[in-house]
Write an enzyme that holds these catalytic residues in place. Sequence first.
Site, short mmCIF file in Angstrom:
data_model
loop_
_atom_site.label_atom_id
_atom_site.label_comp_id
_atom_site.label_asym_id
_atom_site.label_seq_id
_atom_site.Cartn_x
_atom_site.Cartn_y
_atom_site.Cartn_z
N SER A 199 41.90 31.45 34.87
CA SER A 199 41.28 32.09 33.69
C SER A 199 42.31 32.93 32.97
O SER A 199 43.24 33.45 33.60
CB SER A 199 40.13 32.99 34.13
OG SER A 199 39.61 33.70 33.02
N TYR A 239 36.79 40.17 40.15
CA TYR A 239 36.83 38.83 39.54
C TYR A 239 38.19 38.59 38.89
O TYR A 239 38.84 37.56 39.13
CB TYR A 239 35.70 38.67 38.51
CG TYR A 239 35.85 37.37 37.74
CD1 TYR A 239 35.59 36.15 38.37
CD2 TYR A 239 36.31 37.35 36.43
CE1 TYR A 239 35.77 34.94 37.69
CE2 TYR A 239 36.47 36.15 35.74
CZ TYR A 239 36.21 34.96 36.38
OH TYR A 239 36.40 33.76 35.71
N1 LIG Z 1 32.55 31.02 31.46
C1 LIG Z 1 33.71 31.63 31.21
O1 LIG Z 1 33.84 32.41 30.23
C2 LIG Z 1 34.90 31.36 32.08
C3 LIG Z 1 36.17 31.75 31.60
C4 LIG Z 1 37.29 31.50 32.41
C5 LIG Z 1 37.15 30.88 33.64
N2 LIG Z 1 35.90 30.53 34.08
C6 LIG Z 1 35.81 29.89 35.39
O2 LIG Z 1 35.25 28.60 35.23
C7 LIG Z 1 34.66 28.20 36.45
C8 LIG Z 1 33.28 27.66 36.17
O3 LIG Z 1 32.49 28.70 35.64
P1 LIG Z 1 31.38 28.45 34.53
O4 LIG Z 1 31.68 29.33 33.38
O5 LIG Z 1 31.18 27.02 34.30
O6 LIG Z 1 30.11 29.11 35.27
P2 LIG Z 1 28.80 28.49 35.91
O7 LIG Z 1 28.05 27.72 34.88
O8 LIG Z 1 28.13 29.64 36.59
O9 LIG Z 1 29.34 27.44 36.98
C9 LIG Z 1 29.87 27.86 38.21
C10 LIG Z 1 29.80 26.69 39.17
O10 LIG Z 1 30.40 27.08 40.40
C11 LIG Z 1 29.47 26.85 41.45
N3 LIG Z 1 29.63 27.80 42.54
C12 LIG Z 1 29.73 29.14 42.48
N4 LIG Z 1 29.84 29.66 43.71
C13 LIG Z 1 29.81 28.61 44.57
C14 LIG Z 1 29.87 28.50 45.97
N5 LIG Z 1 30.01 29.57 46.77
N6 LIG Z 1 29.80 27.26 46.52
C15 LIG Z 1 29.65 26.17 45.75
N7 LIG Z 1 29.59 26.22 44.41
C16 LIG Z 1 29.67 27.43 43.83
C17 LIG Z 1 28.11 27.02 40.76
O11 LIG Z 1 27.11 26.42 41.52
P3 LIG Z 1 25.99 27.33 42.27
O12 LIG Z 1 25.22 28.00 41.20
O13 LIG Z 1 25.28 26.32 43.04
O14 LIG Z 1 26.67 28.32 43.12
C18 LIG Z 1 28.36 26.30 39.46
O15 LIG Z 1 28.28 24.92 39.65
C19 LIG Z 1 34.68 29.42 37.36
O16 LIG Z 1 35.75 29.30 38.27
C20 LIG Z 1 34.92 30.57 36.40
O17 LIG Z 1 35.58 31.64 37.05
C21 LIG Z 1 34.78 30.75 33.32
#
Ligand SMILES: NC(=O)c1ccc[n+]([C@@H]2O[C@H](COP(=O)([O-])OP(=O)(O)OC[C@H]3O[C@@H](n4cnc5c(N)ncnc54)[C@H](OP(=O)(O)O)[C@@H]3O)[C@@H](O)[C@H]2O)c1
Length: 216
Positions: free
Chosen positions: A137, A150
């Site tokens: 990120s 985080y």
């Molecule tokens: N959204 C942003 O602004 C942003 C910016 C930079 C980076 N990111 C990164 O992008 C990635 C995806 O995030 P997102 O924004 O798409 O959020 P999201 O919609 O909440 O997706 C997160 C995914 O990770 C899974 N997950 C979380 N904890 C887990 C665990 N312990 N075991 C298995 N699966 C797990 C969730 O499934 P469950 O709900 O089943 O746990 C979900 O499928 C993350 O690494 C986040 O840090 C996001």
Amino acid sequence: MSQGQFAVVTGASTGIGLELARCCARAGFDLLIAADEPAIETAAEELRGHGGKVDAVDADLSTTEGVDRLYAATKGRRVDALLANAGVGLGHAFLDQDFNRVRRVIDTNITGTVYLIHRVGNDMRRSNAGCILITGSIAGFMPGSFQAVYNGSKAFLDSFSFALREELRGTGVTVTCLMPGATETEFFRRADMMVPASAPPRRTMRLGSRRPASRR
Ligand SMILES: NC(=O)c1ccc[n+]([C@@H]2O[C@H](COP(=O)([O-])OP(=O)(O)OC[C@H]3O[C@@H](n4cnc5c(N)ncnc54)[C@H](OP(=O)(O)O)[C@@H]3O)[C@@H](O)[C@H]2O)c1
């Protein structure tokens, strides 16, 4: 019959991971997708619509058992692309956070991710082929007041990605770090980072200051 390309995508139930899985499916990859909720089956249903084989694993990737279960679900098939994307955030001041949730951020974003990469990465190095994509990120480049753990976890992943890429230079294995900016997904709600529209402006700590900016 020869098998097509095979990708493993973690955190593919929603958000960025689901979109990455869609990209792989459109490109003709068979998929193994994982998340820690039954919604992963719904994602799998959708992804099968692209014509490839899609298996889903509901596993807690913050644990070594969960990662082992995901790895076992590859059934020895060569992984052409590993998209290590699962991650979780956590809002609020560090000392006010529930430590179990703090630990879950570290265990999911760091320990589970690097354990999975260690297992799959060794197989890739042995076969001298493979692509690893790690969702870091831009948050990893800045200290994140009120999401300190985080941002720290993403700083780890960003740094780790560059180092691993260098270690694998000259092999057939590539490492890419995806660094999204703020993206509208389930992430902020799950991380308890949503600020109600009626809430007063959040106090922010200025670098070099010992007091929150709004108190000065
Ligand atoms: N959204 C942003 O602004 C942003 C910016 C930079 C980076 N990111 C990164 O992008 C990635 C995806 O995030 P997102 O924004 O798409 O959020 P999201 O919609 O909440 O997706 C997160 C995914 O990770 C899974 N997950 C979380 N904890 C887990 C665990 N312990 N075991 C298995 N699966 C797990 C969730 O499934 P469950 O709900 O089943 O746990 C979900 O499928 C993350 O690494 C986040 O840090 C996001």
